[in-house]
Enzyme design. Structure first.
Site, PDB file in Angstrom:
ATOM      1  N   TYR A  50      35.125  35.108  25.485  1.00 61.17           N
ATOM      2  CA  TYR A  50      35.370  33.630  25.204  1.00 61.17           C
ATOM      3  C   TYR A  50      35.299  33.072  26.322  1.00 61.17           C
ATOM      4  CZ  TYR A  50      37.210  29.555  22.839  1.00 61.17           C
ATOM      5  OH  TYR A  50      37.110  28.131  22.476  1.00 61.17           O
TER       6      TYR A  50
ATOM      7  N   PHE B 203      13.505   9.884  24.254  1.00 61.24           N
ATOM      8  CA  PHE B 203      13.229  10.575  22.979  1.00 61.24           C
ATOM      9  C   PHE B 203      14.196  10.251  22.069  1.00 61.24           C
ATOM     10  CE2 PHE B 203      13.824  14.730  20.594  1.00 61.24           C
ATOM     11  CZ  PHE B 203      12.608  14.597  20.079  1.00 61.24           C
ATOM     12  N   ASP B 204      13.827  10.412  20.476  1.00 63.90           N
ATOM     13  CA  ASP B 204      14.469   9.710  19.444  1.00 63.90           C
ATOM     14  C   ASP B 204      15.826  10.203  19.166  1.00 63.90           C
ATOM     15  OD1 ASP B 204      13.701  12.074  18.323  1.00 63.90           O
ATOM     16  OD2 ASP B 204      12.625  11.117  16.705  1.00 63.90           O
TER      17      ASP B 204
ATOM     18  N   ASP C  30      15.745  14.115  31.511  1.00 59.40           N
ATOM     19  CA  ASP C  30      15.583  14.987  30.277  1.00 59.40           C
ATOM     20  C   ASP C  30      14.431  15.716  30.263  1.00 59.40           C
ATOM     21  OD1 ASP C  30      15.192  15.833  27.494  1.00 59.40           O
ATOM     22  OD2 ASP C  30      15.155  14.067  26.700  1.00 59.40           O
TER      23      ASP C  30
ATOM     24  N   ALA D 276      13.327  18.793  28.887  1.00 60.47           N
ATOM     25  CA  ALA D 276      12.756  19.902  27.915  1.00 60.47           C
ATOM     26  C   ALA D 276      11.459  20.470  28.260  1.00 60.47           C
ATOM     27  CB  ALA D 276      12.978  19.144  26.625  1.00 60.47           C
TER      28      ALA D 276
ATOM     29  N   LYS E 272      12.600  24.369  23.991  1.00 62.61           N
ATOM     30  CA  LYS E 272      11.167  23.773  24.455  1.00 62.61           C
ATOM     31  C   LYS E 272      10.872  24.953  25.406  1.00 62.61           C
ATOM     32  CE  LYS E 272      12.242  20.617  21.561  1.00 62.61           C
ATOM     33  NZ  LYS E 272      12.901  19.227  22.078  1.00 62.61           N
TER      34      LYS E 272
ATOM     35  N   HIS F 297      12.692   9.790   7.707  1.00 67.81           N
ATOM     36  CA  HIS F 297      11.614  10.589   7.278  1.00 67.81           C
ATOM     37  C   HIS F 297      11.991  11.991   7.151  1.00 67.81           C
ATOM     38  CE1 HIS F 297      12.079  11.209  11.570  1.00 67.81           C
ATOM     39  NE2 HIS F 297      10.964  11.936  11.751  1.00 67.81           N
TER      40      HIS F 297
HETATM   41  C1  LIG Z   1      13.702  18.113  21.464  1.00 68.38           C
HETATM   42  C2  LIG Z   1      13.835  17.130  22.658  1.00 68.38           C
HETATM   43  C3  LIG Z   1      15.507  16.568  22.701  1.00 68.38           C
HETATM   44  C4  LIG Z   1      16.353  17.056  21.558  1.00 68.38           C
HETATM   45  O1  LIG Z   1      16.605  18.460  21.584  1.00 68.38           O
HETATM   46  P1  LIG Z   1      17.098  19.361  20.527  1.00 68.38           P
HETATM   47  O2  LIG Z   1      17.183  20.782  20.942  1.00 68.38           O
HETATM   48  O3  LIG Z   1      15.835  19.238  19.591  1.00 68.38           O
HETATM   49  O4  LIG Z   1      18.429  18.908  19.813  1.00 68.38           O
HETATM   50  C5  LIG Z   1      15.740  15.684  23.650  1.00 68.38           C
HETATM   51  N1  LIG Z   1      14.551  15.359  24.470  1.00 68.38           N
HETATM   52  C6  LIG Z   1      13.373  15.761  24.297  1.00 68.38           C
HETATM   53  C7  LIG Z   1      12.473  15.226  25.336  1.00 68.38           C
HETATM   54  C8  LIG Z   1      13.069  16.603  23.524  1.00 68.38           C
HETATM   55  O5  LIG Z   1      11.848  17.072  23.628  1.00 68.38           O
END
Ligand SMILES: *Cc1c(COP(=O)(O)O)cnc(C)c1O
Length: 464
Positions: free
Chosen positions: A73, A125-126, A216, A218, A259, A454
């Site tokens: 844990y 990002f959204d 960010d 990813a 990603k 969507h």
């Molecule tokens: C996919 C993504 C996120 C969110 O990540 P999740 O793993 O889907 O929660 C945030 N920022 C960017 C740029 C992304 O491509």
């Protein structure tokens, strides 16, 4: 001209059979899905390009690492494997695992942002936008103007416009700006990279004003690959060196590890100071789990530690990014209008130009997704009016987004170049019969949650 794509830098050792449903099966599947791509069963899809998130193939080294999972844990060995990889690949001393990217956003925005704050971005990002909103803060888009021009070939369309950034800081003041954030690559702008020179400038502006820079990150490895190819000063550096230099500009990062880091589930926050670490960790414990596992199993942390190293492999990145461009080139050659230049992880088709006779209120991007599924049992996703329209609550007046796009996201190490050719051929076939596509979609169920329409909407075809 269609550039050659290198052959796959891997061979196949375990197969996942996929079948091609026939025309009748596809029609039944569409009805059952209420004409929404998120409603389809994956088994009814032959080539699934809905997203590149968590859908890639792990390597044999990652699968082997899974057997090393320590499920303690607190303080598990697997956490220390991850911490070591984060230090080696990214240079941060503090690593906080979380279950995915939006969880990283939840713990960071929930801990460092207060009501009324403003965060200058290239573009969020959204899910990031959602978390800013959730923290009762707002963001200012400072991306360069070229980002909005579909055919502009600028090599770094994700770059921050430094003048816009300075203006935002002057307007809102340091007290309301907890940090600056840059998305690499810029997903909302079509997977467009940010240059190292630009990140260094943004970082310098932040330092001048005493404002931290967060990334960010990813798609940080794809961004590093673009820097190597497009930024002269970096041509002789390895991807690993470029990635490290990128990270050196930042005080902290949030990462969706689904990603570039090549795992099916996982996220990460990394930072440099104990002070920031202790600000973030309480919320991790509240929402994710103890700070050394963050909602993941020990085996997931091991797979992620290996994935962080693997994502810097240049052959892997060259194949991946060339494969995405190959799809874009084949489509352009067939006349299909795409966003240029082709980004790192996906091809975006301009659905408004593909189906100009369908009004935006009848959701042309989503009509296109249905027709492409009909043609080849291929799943992509519409990113247009259905995803982003605004409906005035009082007047019912609809305002539509500038772009009406259809996205094909390419999974990592999953599909071969011949799958890509099949996808291109099917879509070019749809393009050839585009004039006969004379129908639109109407929403028959609208979910009550704003911004998630969507994902959950039920749709019905209507003739135009
Ligand atoms: C996919 C993504 C996120 C969110 O990540 P999740 O793993 O889907 O929660 C945030 N920022 C960017 C740029 C992304 O491509």
């Amino acid at each position: 001209m269609v550039a050659k794509v290198p052959p796959e830098p891997f061979r196949i050792k375990m197969v996942e059979p996929v079948r091609v449903p026939d025309g009748d099966e596809r029609e039944r599947a569409l009805e059952a899905a209420r004409f929404n791509m998120f409603g389809l069963r994956a088994a009814d899809v032959y080539i699934d390009l809905l997203t590149d998130s968590g859908t890639g193939a792990m390597s044999k080294q990652q699968w082997a690492a899974i057997m090393m999972g320590d499920e303690a844990y607190a303080g598990a060995d697997s956490f220390f494997s991850l911490k070591k990889a984060v230090k080696e690949v990214l240079g941060f001393d503090y690593a906080i695992p979380v279950h995915q990217g939006r969880a990283a956003e939840n713990v960071v925005f929930g801990s460092l942002v207060k009501e009324g704050d403003v965060i200058p971005f290239n573009m969020p990002f959204d899910t990031t936008r959602g978390h800013i909103f959730n923290a009762k803060a707002s963001s200012v888009d400072c991306v360069i103007d070229e980002a909005f021009d579909r055919t502009n070939q600028h090599p770094f369309k994700g770059n921050v416009d430094i003048a816009k950034l300075e203006k935002a800081i002057a307007e809102y003041g340091k007290a309301r700006i907890p940090f600056i954030m840059v998305t690499i690559t810029n997903n909302s702008g079509g997977g467009q990279p940010v240059s190292l020179a630009n990140l260094r400038e943004v970082s310098a502006v932040g330092k001048k004003h005493g404002i931290p820079l967060l990334l960010d990150a990813a798609r940080m490895a794809e961004n590093a690959w673009f820097i190597k190819r497009r930024e002269k000063e970096c041509a002789q550096m390895s991807i690993a060196e470029i990635l490290k230099a990128t990270m050196d500009t930042a005080d902290a990062i949030t990462v969706s590890c689904k990603k570039d880091p090549l795992v099916n589930i996982g996220g990460l926050v990394a930072c440099r100071t104990e002070e920031m670490y202790y600000k973030i960790v309480p919320r991790v414990i509240l929402f994710e789990g103890f700070a050394t596992y963050g909602g993941l199993a020990g085996r997931d942390l091991e797979a992620l530690a290996v994935g962080l190293h693997e994502m810097t492999d240049e052959q892997h990145l060259t194949h991946r990014i060339s494969q995405v461009r190959y799809l874009g080139d084949l489509l352009e050659e067939g006349g299909v209008p795409c966003i240029q230049p082709i980004g790192g992880h996906a091809v975006f088709i301009d659905a408004a130009a593909f189906l100009p006779h369908i009004p935006q209120g009848s959701y042309p991007a989503d009509v296109l997704s249905v027709e492409i599924y009909r043609e080849g049992a291929i799943r992509g996703i519409g990113l247009g009016a259905l995803a982003f329209e605004n409906v005035d609550e009082k007047t019912g007046k609809r305002t539509f987004p500038k772009l009406e796009l259809f996205r094909l996201a390419i999974n990592r190490r999953t599909y071969t170049n011949s799958h890509i050719e099949y996808v291109a051929e099917s879509i070019v076939n749809v393009y050839k019969r585009r004039d006969s596509i004379r129908w639109g979609l109407e929403m028959v169920y609208e979910p009550p949650v704003k911004g998630l329409k969507h994902f959950l909407a039920h749709l019905k075809p209507v003739s135009l």
